[in-house]
Scaffold this motif. Structure first.
Motif, mmCIF file in Angstrom:
data_model
loop_
_atom_site.group_PDB
_atom_site.id
_atom_site.type_symbol
_atom_site.label_atom_id
_atom_site.label_comp_id
_atom_site.label_asym_id
_atom_site.label_seq_id
_atom_site.Cartn_x
_atom_site.Cartn_y
_atom_site.Cartn_z
ATOM 1 N N TRP A 1 0.850 -1.191 0.000
ATOM 2 C CA TRP A 1 0.000 0.000 0.000
ATOM 3 C C TRP A 1 0.883 1.238 0.000
ATOM 4 N N ILE A 2 0.433 2.253 -0.724
ATOM 5 C CA ILE A 2 1.191 3.505 -0.792
ATOM 6 C C ILE A 2 0.966 4.304 0.494
ATOM 7 N N LYS A 3 2.063 4.587 1.206
ATOM 8 C CA LYS A 3 1.975 5.325 2.468
ATOM 9 C C LYS A 3 2.207 6.814 2.274
ATOM 10 N N SER A 4 3.103 7.155 1.332
ATOM 11 C CA SER A 4 3.317 8.577 1.053
ATOM 12 C C SER A 4 3.886 8.739 -0.353
ATOM 13 N N ILE A 5 3.680 9.912 -0.896
ATOM 14 C CA ILE A 5 4.168 10.232 -2.243
ATOM 15 C C ILE A 5 4.847 11.591 -2.192
ATOM 16 N N ARG A 6 6.043 11.665 -2.724
ATOM 17 C CA ARG A 6 6.741 12.943 -2.787
ATOM 18 C C ARG A 6 7.168 13.142 -4.242
ATOM 19 N N ASN A 7 6.749 14.258 -4.798
ATOM 20 C CA ASN A 7 7.035 14.509 -6.211
ATOM 21 C C ASN A 7 8.161 15.519 -6.378
ATOM 22 N N SER A 8 9.172 15.158 -7.166
ATOM 23 C CA SER A 8 10.092 16.197 -7.628
ATOM 24 C C SER A 8 9.787 16.371 -9.125
ATOM 25 N N LYS A 9 10.561 17.186 -9.782
ATOM 26 C CA LYS A 9 10.217 17.493 -11.183
ATOM 27 C C LYS A 9 10.148 16.231 -12.053
ATOM 28 N N ASN A 10 11.182 15.410 -11.933
ATOM 29 C CA ASN A 10 11.260 14.256 -12.839
ATOM 30 C C ASN A 10 10.960 12.916 -12.177
ATOM 31 N N VAL A 11 10.973 12.946 -10.852
ATOM 32 C CA VAL A 11 10.868 11.675 -10.142
ATOM 33 C C VAL A 11 9.751 11.729 -9.112
ATOM 34 N N CYS A 12 9.104 10.572 -8.960
ATOM 35 C CA CYS A 12 8.082 10.438 -7.929
ATOM 36 C C CYS A 12 8.607 9.414 -6.910
ATOM 37 N N GLY B 1 3.092 -4.572 5.002
ATOM 38 C CA GLY B 1 2.654 -5.203 6.243
ATOM 39 C C GLY B 1 3.591 -6.277 6.774
ATOM 40 N N THR B 2 4.613 -6.650 5.990
ATOM 41 C CA THR B 2 5.548 -7.658 6.520
ATOM 42 C C THR B 2 6.568 -7.007 7.441
ATOM 43 N N SER B 3 6.674 -5.685 7.379
ATOM 44 C CA SER B 3 7.639 -4.940 8.173
ATOM 45 C C SER B 3 7.020 -3.604 8.544
ATOM 46 N N PHE B 4 7.427 -3.088 9.709
ATOM 47 C CA PHE B 4 6.954 -1.755 10.070
ATOM 48 C C PHE B 4 7.587 -0.713 9.148
ATOM 49 N N LYS B 5 8.777 -1.024 8.656
ATOM 50 C CA LYS B 5 9.506 -0.110 7.763
ATOM 51 C C LYS B 5 8.962 -0.173 6.337
ATOM 52 N N ASN B 6 9.050 0.964 5.659
ATOM 53 C CA ASN B 6 8.618 1.024 4.265
ATOM 54 C C ASN B 6 9.787 0.781 3.328
ATOM 55 N N LEU B 7 9.441 0.472 2.089
ATOM 56 C CA LEU B 7 10.442 0.402 1.023
ATOM 57 C C LEU B 7 10.248 1.640 0.145
ATOM 58 N N GLN B 8 11.341 2.332 -0.157
ATOM 59 C CA GLN B 8 11.201 3.501 -1.042
ATOM 60 C C GLN B 8 11.231 3.073 -2.502
ATOM 61 N N LEU B 9 10.243 3.594 -3.240
ATOM 62 C CA LEU B 9 10.180 3.318 -4.681
ATOM 63 C C LEU B 9 10.568 4.595 -5.431
ATOM 64 N N VAL B 10 11.263 4.408 -6.505
ATOM 65 C CA VAL B 10 11.640 5.558 -7.336
ATOM 66 C C VAL B 10 10.998 5.376 -8.715
ATOM 67 N N VAL B 11 10.068 6.281 -9.031
ATOM 68 C CA VAL B 11 9.362 6.193 -10.312
ATOM 69 C C VAL B 11 9.796 7.369 -11.184
ATOM 70 N N GLU B 12 10.470 7.074 -12.269
ATOM 71 C CA GLU B 12 10.867 8.172 -13.183
ATOM 72 C C GLU B 12 9.698 8.525 -14.073
ATOM 73 N N LYS B 13 9.288 9.785 -13.967
ATOM 74 C CA LYS B 13 8.012 10.168 -14.566
ATOM 75 C C LYS B 13 7.971 9.998 -16.082
ATOM 76 N N ASP B 14 9.097 10.229 -16.738
ATOM 77 C CA ASP B 14 9.050 10.171 -18.217
ATOM 78 C C ASP B 14 8.920 8.738 -18.742
ATOM 79 N N GLN B 15 9.014 7.760 -17.845
ATOM 80 C CA GLN B 15 8.891 6.357 -18.262
ATOM 81 C C GLN B 15 7.439 5.898 -18.368
ATOM 82 N N PHE B 16 6.510 6.690 -17.814
ATOM 83 C CA PHE B 16 5.111 6.230 -17.748
ATOM 84 C C PHE B 16 4.158 7.332 -18.204
ATOM 85 N N PRO B 17 3.026 6.935 -18.776
ATOM 86 C CA PRO B 17 2.014 7.937 -19.142
ATOM 87 C C PRO B 17 1.584 8.727 -17.901
ATOM 88 N N LYS B 18 1.335 10.017 -18.089
ATOM 89 C CA LYS B 18 1.017 10.893 -16.965
ATOM 90 C C LYS B 18 -0.204 10.405 -16.182
#
Lengths: 463, 463
Positions: free
Chosen positions: A25-36, A43-60
């Protein structure tokens, strides 16, 4: 491709540079110009995993579909974090939204009032606080099982439906299959109980101890781990109508010996929680009780104070403090007295030993002075009592006399007396409240927050 | 001198030639001219320790005081057994009777009728059969906890007191603090439920599954281990009004994946019981089911048969057997059908997959054929169903439609639907009955013998 637990990825360097699929589940989203940047929790861990989504790779429109609370499947490559060498992040090359999250989602990113969250027990586990609480609850529960198993105790299940009363303690919930509305309409039937499911009045157990005592005659040491019920009117921060208790009982054991297990289990479970839940305890220390980590660490080193009830009364009298309830030998100690002793005088957990027999249940062994009993209650600063231990009366005649003395119906206790009739033995045990232990372990102040779906006498019955 | 567990002495050669104290109950006495041989059991082990009492060392009246059922403390020296080099015995130099056992002791040395023993649940744990049963029950329980913990599941406690109904399954026990006798006397009050403890009608949970589903949204994989209640009239060898169930639920998991855990836990717990209870399983094999050890060993190797409900119906029809209940697609399979399939056709445990939606609860995911659901029930030869697994409907609209289709009140399930409203995920789980598993593991045929204090609809409510 099968998804992998985030816990595994966070604890294992071998995934670096590998391609993996994760769900969560998405816990938070932080947007920079090119990266989300997305914090993902599965739920397997209290800690989150950070995902890096490069915006130009996907339709808006696909990027816009990623919302807090949504469930997603993410595919990508694990890389070392650029910001923090100790951790990893997932560079996404493909994703799919599994379940959208509409904007009326009641779980907000900012810290929410615990009372408000109590109105939605089915959703509050998604917040950091309750997520951490129920994780620690799980670790505590497992540690309790492990402690007893490692020490030769067998897990047993005394009945929940019962006609015997353990202590005359508090009000009982009656169980019935009778149609109360119909009864209310019909004419008076004095024998109505005979029409009930078991042909008599039965209620929900307030303790499995009496039955656990029977079991040690075959198994030596046993423990229960079961729900318990009180229909009391107490509407406090420390009372529930449904809660979980652990009740060990050990054959050939006196009160001093069982106290070793009281200390043993306490230190064992706190050690396990500190080891297995470092992030959760750090979280509670940061947001709920700045003193928590220190308190837990210190309680592992400290010796518990041993105090006779009679000495406790003397100390309280000598204090000359202006207590609301008067100090008098023979009365039970009230919260204010315990608070003074644990927080002002000793600043440590205290065993109160040898209480007057009048304020203790009938089954506890009466001491030679004929006035006090072989009881020992462990009180903690801030929390109050968590564990009550006692040696049981093993003498058939003495127990029968005590039952008669108290005006109880000896027929109700025939089976309990019979345990002592044949090959009676000395034995002792204690009762441990899981929710109060969890309060102590996390610094959470209201017991309603320590159990997934709290049951209390409130007008509104939630869920 | 502190007494030592007999289990320790039996498993450890280091006690040979050492002086020890043991406590326990006398299980048997065999007299020769000069020596009295006593089998002592202290409940730490199913096996007894043999004591050797040389008669000329003690006054005759003290020897005569040693009776079957009495509890004693024995001091002596551990020596290698003269009869059997593998074992040890205790040569007594001092003893004390802790608790006498009068001659009306209802537990006899010879094998007693299980039905008779059911009348004394507080004493039957002292017989070999129940001692072994509750030992295996303890090991099974611990193995279940261990399996789930090792596989990333968190232990959770859904509520026992509930107003939501899991399946519309069977009759419920209502809980009340109302005085039924008083109500019966007073004039009709249509709003009587409002005066009850929670201000409404509540009952005992028949399953914690719905609430467990809510918990996986924070904890990924959870399991319950809790009492469950049915006020059914079923008075059979396989039904209890109070029993214990284990209900795991796993996030991001489909029916095929959860079946791996069904197989996994089954093989894990049987392996543990065979390893940790060799004497108990040998005892049940000798006295209750000569085939037991073979059956358990074989069930570890065997693959489970996967059978679609539709294929099961076809096989049953083609059998041309004269069943009492007709074979017809859409009807539930009866005990006789299951017996034929597991014992005559496949001679193995069978998963019956994809049952018709009409005979399954509302919350199971409907398959693409719109007729069957993603269910999988595991049936065993001789025992019948032990485990029922299913994938849950994760689509909010489909679930709502199913609730409406079945004429259920959607307001009762508002919270359950809300779980799917926000970030819904695919998930699956199963339910495992502890007592039925214990029946399978021990060959004991009546479920009332698998729980310490059985609760069934009988006229006589024992204890």
């Amino acid at each position: 491709m099968k998804h992998i637990d985030i816990k595994k990825i966070l604890n294992n360097n071998e995934f670096i540079d590998k391609e993996v699929v994760v769900c969560g589940w998405i816990k938070s989203i932080r947007n920079s110009k090119n990266v989300c940047f997305i914090e993902l929790n599965d739920g397997t861990s209290f800690k989150n995993l950070q995902l890096v989504v490069e915006k130009d790779q996907f339709p808006k429109e696909e990027i816009n579909n990623l919302k807090i609370g949504s469930s997603v499947m993410m595919k990508g490559t694990i890389v070392k974090s650029l910001r923090d060498n100790q951790s990893v992040e997932l560079k996404i090359n493909n994703f799919k939204v599994l379940g959208n999250c509409p904007s009326d989602y009641p779980i907000q990113k900012k810290k929410q009032n615990l009372e408000t969250l109590r109105e939605m027990p089915h959703l509050r586990v998604r917040t950091n606080t309750f997520n951490a609480l129920f994780r620690v609850r799980g670790v505590l529960s497992k540690a309790i099982h492990d402690y007893f198993q490692e020490n030769g105790y067998t897990y047993v299940n005394p009945p929940i439906i019962t006609s015997s009363m353990c202590e005359g303690a508090g009000d009982l919930f009656r169980l019935t299959t009778l149609d109360i509305d119909e009864i209310s309409k019909n004419k008076y039937n004095p024998d109505i109980d005979k029409d009930d499911f078991f042909g008599r009045k039965v209620s929900l157990s307030v303790s499995g101890q009496l039955e656990a005592e029977a079991m040690i005659y075959g198994l030596n040491r046993v423990y229960t781990f079961a729900p318990s019920f009180r229909a009391d009117n107490s509407n406090t921060k420390k009372h529930l109508a449904e809660f979980w208790i652990i009740e060990p009982e050990a054959a050939f054991t006196n009160i001093e010996e069982i106290k070793e297990d009281v200390k043993g289990i306490f230190k064992y479970v706190i050690t396990r929680v500190l080891k297995e839940c470092p992030e959760e305890i750090a979280f509670f220390t940061k947001y709920y009780d700045h003193n928590l980590t220190d308190k837990l660490l210190k309680s592992l080193e400290t010796d518990f104070v041993d105090l006779d009830y009679t000495d406790a009364i003397r100390i309280l009298k000598e204090s000359m403090k202006d207590f609301e309830y008067p100090i008098s030998w023979g009365n039970g100690l009230k919260a204010e007295h315990i608070k003074y002793l644990t927080e002002e005088i000793f600043k440590k957990p205290i065993f109160i030993n040898n209480s007057p027999k009048e304020i203790k249940p009938f089954y506890i062994k009466v001491n030679d002075d004929e006035k006090t009993v072989a009881s020992s209650d462990l009180y903690f600063p801030e929390i109050g009592d968590i564990i009550g231990a006692s040696e049981k009366e093993s003498d058939y005649d003495k127990l029968l006399n005590r039952i008669r003395e108290l005006g109880m119906d000896e027929n109700d206790y025939k089976w309990y007396l019979e345990i002592r009739k044949y090959g009676s033995i000395p034995h002792s045990g204690f009762g441990l409240g899981l929710e109060r232990l969890l309060m102590y372990t996390t610094g959470i102040e209201n017991i309603r927050d320590t159990i997934p779906f709290p049951r209390t006498k409130v007008k509104k019955f939630i869920m």
